[in-house]
Design a protein around this motif. Structure first.
Motif, PDB file in Angstrom:
ATOM      1  N   ILE A  93      -4.129  13.512  -2.034  1.00  0.00           N
ATOM      2  CA  ILE A  93      -5.429  12.871  -2.243  1.00  0.00           C
ATOM      3  C   ILE A  93      -5.534  12.355  -3.677  1.00  0.00           C
ATOM      4  CG2 ILE A  93      -7.892  13.334  -2.452  1.00  0.00           C
ATOM      5  CD1 ILE A  93      -7.761  14.987   0.008  1.00  0.00           C
ATOM      6  N   GLN A  94      -5.087  13.185  -4.622  1.00  0.00           N
ATOM      7  CA  GLN A  94      -5.116  12.729  -6.022  1.00  0.00           C
ATOM      8  C   GLN A  94      -4.335  11.432  -6.166  1.00  0.00           C
ATOM      9  OE1 GLN A  94      -6.868  13.875  -8.420  1.00  0.00           O
ATOM     10  NE2 GLN A  94      -7.682  15.577  -7.240  1.00  0.00           N
ATOM     11  N   GLY A  95      -3.152  11.417  -5.550  1.00  0.00           N
ATOM     12  CA  GLY A  95      -2.316  10.225  -5.615  1.00  0.00           C
ATOM     13  C   GLY A  95      -3.012   9.022  -5.018  1.00  0.00           C
ATOM     14  N   ILE A  96      -3.650   9.234  -3.851  1.00  0.00           N
ATOM     15  CA  ILE A  96      -4.341   8.122  -3.200  1.00  0.00           C
ATOM     16  C   ILE A  96      -5.450   7.604  -4.104  1.00  0.00           C
ATOM     17  CG2 ILE A  96      -5.718   7.424  -1.222  1.00  0.00           C
ATOM     18  CD1 ILE A  96      -4.341   9.653   0.374  1.00  0.00           C
ATOM     19  N   GLN A  97      -6.198   8.558  -4.682  1.00  0.00           N
ATOM     20  CA  GLN A  97      -7.307   8.124  -5.538  1.00  0.00           C
ATOM     21  C   GLN A  97      -6.795   7.343  -6.737  1.00  0.00           C
ATOM     22  OE1 GLN A  97      -9.331  11.823  -5.961  1.00  0.00           O
ATOM     23  NE2 GLN A  97     -11.020  11.214  -4.626  1.00  0.00           N
ATOM     24  N   ASN A  98      -5.710   7.838  -7.328  1.00  0.00           N
ATOM     25  CA  ASN A  98      -5.141   7.104  -8.461  1.00  0.00           C
ATOM     26  C   ASN A  98      -4.776   5.681  -8.064  1.00  0.00           C
ATOM     27  OD1 ASN A  98      -5.394   9.280 -10.065  1.00  0.00           O
ATOM     28  ND2 ASN A  98      -3.235   9.836 -10.072  1.00  0.00           N
ATOM     29  N   SER A  99      -4.168   5.544  -6.899  1.00  0.00           N
ATOM     30  CA  SER A  99      -3.720   4.205  -6.531  1.00  0.00           C
ATOM     31  C   SER A  99      -4.905   3.313  -6.180  1.00  0.00           C
ATOM     32  CB  SER A  99      -2.688   4.265  -5.413  1.00  0.00           C
ATOM     33  OG  SER A  99      -3.243   3.903  -4.185  1.00  0.00           O
ATOM     34  N   LEU A 100      -5.983   3.925  -5.635  1.00  0.00           N
ATOM     35  CA  LEU A 100      -7.185   3.133  -5.381  1.00  0.00           C
ATOM     36  C   LEU A 100      -7.788   2.655  -6.702  1.00  0.00           C
ATOM     37  CD1 LEU A 100      -9.118   4.922  -2.485  1.00  0.00           C
ATOM     38  CD2 LEU A 100      -7.769   2.847  -2.406  1.00  0.00           C
ATOM     39  N   GLU A 101      -7.800   3.561  -7.691  1.00  0.00           N
ATOM     40  CA  GLU A 101      -8.340   3.206  -9.007  1.00  0.00           C
ATOM     41  C   GLU A 101      -7.567   2.039  -9.604  1.00  0.00           C
ATOM     42  OE1 GLU A 101     -10.944   4.447 -10.883  1.00  0.00           O
ATOM     43  OE2 GLU A 101     -11.475   5.351  -8.967  1.00  0.00           O
ATOM     44  N   LYS A 144      -9.991   3.154   2.189  1.00  0.00           N
ATOM     45  CA  LYS A 144     -10.603   4.484   2.108  1.00  0.00           C
ATOM     46  C   LYS A 144     -10.165   5.388   3.250  1.00  0.00           C
ATOM     47  CE  LYS A 144     -13.995   4.056  -1.149  1.00  0.00           C
ATOM     48  NZ  LYS A 144     -15.018   3.017  -1.006  1.00  0.00           N
ATOM     49  N   LEU A 145      -9.638   4.778   4.322  1.00  0.00           N
ATOM     50  CA  LEU A 145      -9.360   5.571   5.524  1.00  0.00           C
ATOM     51  C   LEU A 145      -8.353   6.682   5.251  1.00  0.00           C
ATOM     52  CD1 LEU A 145      -9.293   3.021   8.471  1.00  0.00           C
ATOM     53  CD2 LEU A 145     -11.031   4.663   7.832  1.00  0.00           C
ATOM     54  N   LEU A 146      -7.307   6.339   4.512  1.00  0.00           N
ATOM     55  CA  LEU A 146      -6.259   7.309   4.236  1.00  0.00           C
ATOM     56  C   LEU A 146      -6.840   8.511   3.498  1.00  0.00           C
ATOM     57  CD1 LEU A 146      -3.315   7.582   4.764  1.00  0.00           C
ATOM     58  CD2 LEU A 146      -2.849   6.620   2.518  1.00  0.00           C
ATOM     59  N   MET A 197       0.837  -1.207   0.000  1.00  0.00           N
ATOM     60  CA  MET A 197       0.000   0.000   0.000  1.00  0.00           C
ATOM     61  C   MET A 197       0.867   1.250   0.000  1.00  0.00           C
ATOM     62  SD  MET A 197      -3.287   1.167   0.625  1.00  0.00           S
ATOM     63  CE  MET A 197      -3.905   2.805   0.918  1.00  0.00           C
ATOM     64  N   ILE A 198       1.735   1.395   1.011  1.00  0.00           N
ATOM     65  CA  ILE A 198       2.578   2.589   1.110  1.00  0.00           C
ATOM     66  C   ILE A 198       3.487   2.688  -0.111  1.00  0.00           C
ATOM     67  CG2 ILE A 198       4.301   3.776   2.517  1.00  0.00           C
ATOM     68  CD1 ILE A 198       1.846   3.549   4.074  1.00  0.00           C
ATOM     69  N   VAL A 199       4.073   1.540  -0.465  1.00  0.00           N
ATOM     70  CA  VAL A 199       4.991   1.544  -1.602  1.00  0.00           C
ATOM     71  C   VAL A 199       4.255   1.980  -2.857  1.00  0.00           C
ATOM     72  CG1 VAL A 199       6.483   0.124  -3.030  1.00  0.00           C
ATOM     73  CG2 VAL A 199       6.373  -0.284  -0.567  1.00  0.00           C
ATOM     74  N   ARG A 200       3.043   1.418  -3.027  1.00  0.00           N
ATOM     75  CA  ARG A 200       2.279   1.754  -4.218  1.00  0.00           C
ATOM     76  C   ARG A 200       1.953   3.248  -4.233  1.00  0.00           C
ATOM     77  NH1 ARG A 200      -2.576  -0.327  -3.964  1.00  0.00           N
ATOM     78  NH2 ARG A 200      -1.832  -2.237  -3.012  1.00  0.00           N
ATOM     79  N   LEU A 201       1.672   3.784  -3.029  1.00  0.00           N
ATOM     80  CA  LEU A 201       1.338   5.207  -2.944  1.00  0.00           C
ATOM     81  C   LEU A 201       2.529   6.070  -3.326  1.00  0.00           C
ATOM     82  CD1 LEU A 201      -0.826   5.676   0.226  1.00  0.00           C
ATOM     83  CD2 LEU A 201      -1.380   6.263  -2.118  1.00  0.00           C
ATOM     84  N   LEU A 202       3.721   5.664  -2.832  1.00  0.00           N
ATOM     85  CA  LEU A 202       4.892   6.492  -3.091  1.00  0.00           C
ATOM     86  C   LEU A 202       5.254   6.483  -4.569  1.00  0.00           C
ATOM     87  CD1 LEU A 202       7.025   5.810   0.082  1.00  0.00           C
ATOM     88  CD2 LEU A 202       5.673   7.800  -0.507  1.00  0.00           C
ATOM     89  N   LYS A 203       4.701   5.523  -5.305  1.00  0.00           N
ATOM     90  CA  LYS A 203       4.972   5.510  -6.738  1.00  0.00           C
ATOM     91  C   LYS A 203       4.080   6.504  -7.480  1.00  0.00           C
ATOM     92  CE  LYS A 203       6.746   0.842  -7.304  1.00  0.00           C
ATOM     93  NZ  LYS A 203       6.209  -0.522  -7.375  1.00  0.00           N
ATOM     94  N   LEU A 206       3.625  11.687  -3.909  1.00  0.00           N
ATOM     95  CA  LEU A 206       5.001  11.880  -3.470  1.00  0.00           C
ATOM     96  C   LEU A 206       5.308  13.369  -3.303  1.00  0.00           C
ATOM     97  CD1 LEU A 206       7.391  10.127  -2.788  1.00  0.00           C
ATOM     98  CD2 LEU A 206       8.267  10.544  -5.079  1.00  0.00           C
ATOM     99  N   ILE A 207       4.933  14.162  -4.291  1.00  0.00           N
ATOM    100  CA  ILE A 207       5.226  15.597  -4.233  1.00  0.00           C
ATOM    101  C   ILE A 207       4.544  16.237  -3.024  1.00  0.00           C
ATOM    102  CG2 ILE A 207       4.900  17.796  -5.413  1.00  0.00           C
ATOM    103  CD1 ILE A 207       5.131  16.241  -8.058  1.00  0.00           C
TER     104      ILE A 207
END
Ligand SMILES: Nc1ncnc2c1ncn2[C@@H]1O[C@H](COP(=O)(O)OP(=O)(O)OP(=O)(O)O)[C@@H](O)[C@H]1O
Ligand SMILES: [Mg+2]
Lengths: 326, 306
Positions: free
Chosen positions: B294-302, B207-209, B1-7, B12-13
């Motif tokens: 948030i954009q990043g999180i949404q992208n990774s959820l998608e 969804k919590l994040l 999860m975290i790794v995927r987010l940092l990608k 990241l920015i």
């Protein structure tokens, strides 16, 4: 004579409340003997899934069994507590769902999902759970169970997922399997595989199967007894030979007349009410629950199942004169 | 999860911005040549030619406030309080809301829902203001100390965020429970606690994040609003300022968070607008960074779904 396993009597199921009450299932009676495969056939929306969910007391929150009885092994299901039901679900009655893709948790390894039922009903150590899961995977035709065990549902094809569902359903060796259109989403060759797996299990464990389908071809091949459902009611029932050789209700005739060919891809059944047989009626009485005239649907009136020959029932209006309104 | 987010570059920015803010806030005194105050401006002959506040043009980069304090350092100093308080409030909101929605689902009180729905349309700043004012009155009569005050204030800010979140969570849980695979696992004989623990919570956690980040933004906005209303976290103190001919009472933030900078000088909006605009733009920039996350999180959820 084998014994009664499941007996549903005059079951009514409704959704919603107040003005929005909707009777999804009306006055259904149905019975399954042990070792028997019984088919429930009918068009989309006729109430097949709702009926089967009520047997496990898993109706959606806004639905309820209003009246009638469901007895399994001589115990009344509708009177059971949630705790008692938990002991029955998966252990004595299990269900294979219509939509294999949606019925597996996408975020959980399939191997783990297979063991869920075992965890509840059979006390066994973790290592043994895995071994049983592997042998179940083998039983449903996987040649590399150890590999499949660690897969997530999205990594499997539709047919494979359906076989996983079967492995889940048979894991605790239930006496009754309810298969709710298990092959709708599959292509024809795989349909056979899946149905054969269920039939194999049935023979191996002397279990019973409630086969829900909209495909009379499946009925002919696998079922002993047939209930034809239309608009939330049983309109005709009997053993499979009688129904095939001597269908009486126009709806049944329509269904038999359009057994999907091997090429058709499990498309949803449209209403196949066969108007050409409608006018005839049966011994002066019109077929229930609906009567058609000049292609416009009319009339709702009290109706009942009439035994037209031993074991063969057809739904007819109670009064011989049905006034046609509108 | 975290790794995927940092990608996710956006995540990241945003993440780096926030982290470097907080880090800078803690370490700036040791790495920068800090001259925090310039009350007067002298020319070569050591004659006073100006007096605070100085505009960014006179005292780059951001100018000073009324007391000659450099806004750059005020803002840096305040960053740690502002961001950390925000994160704590957002976290507690999520925590309590989750707790209540998991253990209070039995009472399907539509009445509660209706009340919550109704309060959703009251600006949260006004709600918070209504709760905070009595607090200050009490603090004025019997002082309760800055720490206590901060805790109580945070609790208020947490409290007004929880009810709407409870509705969100309950709705979310209801929709997960309606999924086919939940019916499927129940059909195998699963018990409720197991289903919640193994199926509902994991699904919810993705969804919590997202909700946490959204709460952080809401809290920042709320803090900024409260600052304008001169409701300052950690309380304020009224002091007499100006020269002897022109004494004016003004409020001073005691904790130094950004809203405080705004609150203590919002009367100067016309004469020294930068004092307000600088912290406000830092609010805006922080919100922007979290939005990137948030954009990043949404992208990774998608991408998770497919
Ligand atoms: N949760 C619900 N709320 C209200 N009505 C429902 C609900 N679930 C099912 N129904 C209604 O009950 C009726 C029977 O639905 P059911 O799912 O049993 O049909 P089905 O025979 O299984 O059809 P299909 O072949 O499409 O699976 C339908 O008219 C449907 O609209
Ligand atoms: Mg169905």
């Amino acid at each position: 004579m084998s014994s009664r396993l499941l007996e549903i009597n005059n079951l009514n199921i409704a959704f919603g409340s107040g003005k929005n009450v909707f009777n999804a299932v009306t006055d259904i009676s149905l019975s399954i003997n042990s070792g028997q495969t019984v088919a429930l056939i009918g068009e989309s929306g006729s109430g097949k899934s709702v009926t089967s969910l009520s047997v496990l007391k898993l109706l959606p929150a806004n639905g309820r069994a209003e009246s009638g009885s469901i007895s399994f092994d001589d115990k009344e299901i509708l009177q059971m507590t949630e705790k008692e039901m938990q002991k029955i679900r998966g252990n004595e009655i299990s269900m294979i769902f219509q939509d294999a893709i949606a019925s597996l948790n996408p975020a959980m390894k399939v191997g783990v999902q297979i063991t869920e039922g075992l965890k509840y009903h059979k006390q066994m150590p973790k290592s043994e759970l895995r071994a049983v899961a592997l042998s179940l995977l083998e039983q449903v035709g996987f040649h590399n169970p150890a590999h499949i065990y660690d897969q997530y549902p999205s990594q499997l094809s539709g047919g494979m997922k359906q076989r996983i569902l079967i492995a889940m359903a048979i894991s605790c060796k239930p006496k009754l399997i309810i298969a709710d259109e298990p092959t709708t989403a599959l292509d024809v060759t795989i349909q056979r595989q899946v149905l054969d797996l269920i039939a194999d299990y049935k023979i191996r464990e002397d279990a019973s199967v409630l086969m829900i389908t909209h495909d009379f071809g499946v009925v002919a091949e696998y079922a002993d007894w047939v209930y034809v459902m239309f608009g939330g009611r049983i309109v005709e029932s009997g053993d499979v030979f009688t129904i095939f050789n001597n269908p009486i209700h126009p709806y049944t005739k329509g269904l038999i007349g359009c057994i999907p060919s091997l090429e058709s891809d499990g498309e949803r059944l449209k209403s196949v009410y066969d108007y050409s047989f409608e006018e005839a009626g049966y011994k002066g009485r019109k077929f229930a629950p609906e009567t058609y005239s000049m292609e416009s649907k009319v009339y709702h009136a009290p109706s009942s199942l009439i035994e037209v020959e031993p074991g063969h029932y057809v739904r007819l209006f109670d009064e011989s004169e049905v006034t046609i309104v509108g | 999860m975290i790794v995927r987010l940092l990608k996710q570059p956006q995540f990241l920015i945003g993440f780096l911005f926030i982290v470097s803010f907080i880090l800078l806030s803690f370490i700036y005194p040791s790495v920068m040549d800090v001259q925090k105050e310039s009350k007067f401006l002298y020319d070569e002959n050591e004659v006073i030619v100006g007096i605070a506040p100085f505009s960014p043009k006179d005292m780059p980069p951001f100018g000073t406030d009324m007391n000659g304090k450099h806004l750059l350092y005020l803002v840096l100093e305040g960053a740690k309080y502002t961001i950390l308080i925000t994160l704590v409030i957002a976290f507690l909101r999520i925590f309590f809301a989750l707790f209540f929605s998991l253990f209070h689902r039995k009472s399907k009180s539509t009445f509660f829902d209706d009340i919550v729905q109704a309060t959703l349309y009251i600006p949260t700043a006004i709600l918070a203001y209504m709760f905070m004012v009595p607090l200050f009155v009490k603090d004025a009569t019997e002082p309760m100390g800055m720490m206590t005050l901060i805790v109580v204030q945070c609790l208020i800010l947490v409290g007004i965020g929880v009810p709407p979140l409870v509705s969100t969570f309950s709705e979310e849980i209801r929709s997960i429970l309606a999924k086919d695979y939940i019916v499927s696992t129940f059909s195998l004989g699963s018990k409720k606690p197991y289903v919640y623990y193994k199926h509902v919570l994991p699904e919810l956690s993705s969804k919590l994040l997202l909700l946490f980040a959204q709460q952080a933004i809401q809290t920042l906005i709320l803090l900024a609003h409260l600052g304008v209303l001169a409701v300052l976290i950690g309380g304020s103190k009224t002091v007499m300022m100006g020269d002897i001919f022109n004494l004016t009472p003004s409020t001073i933030s005691l904790s130094g968070e950004w809203a405080g900078i705004i609150g203590q000088s919002y009367q100067k909006l016309l004469t020294a607008p930068w004092i307000i605009l600088v912290p406000l733009s830092f609010f805006a920039f922080t919100i922007f960074s979290i939005n990137l996350m948030i954009q990043g999180i949404q992208n990774s959820l998608e991408s998770n779904k497919s």
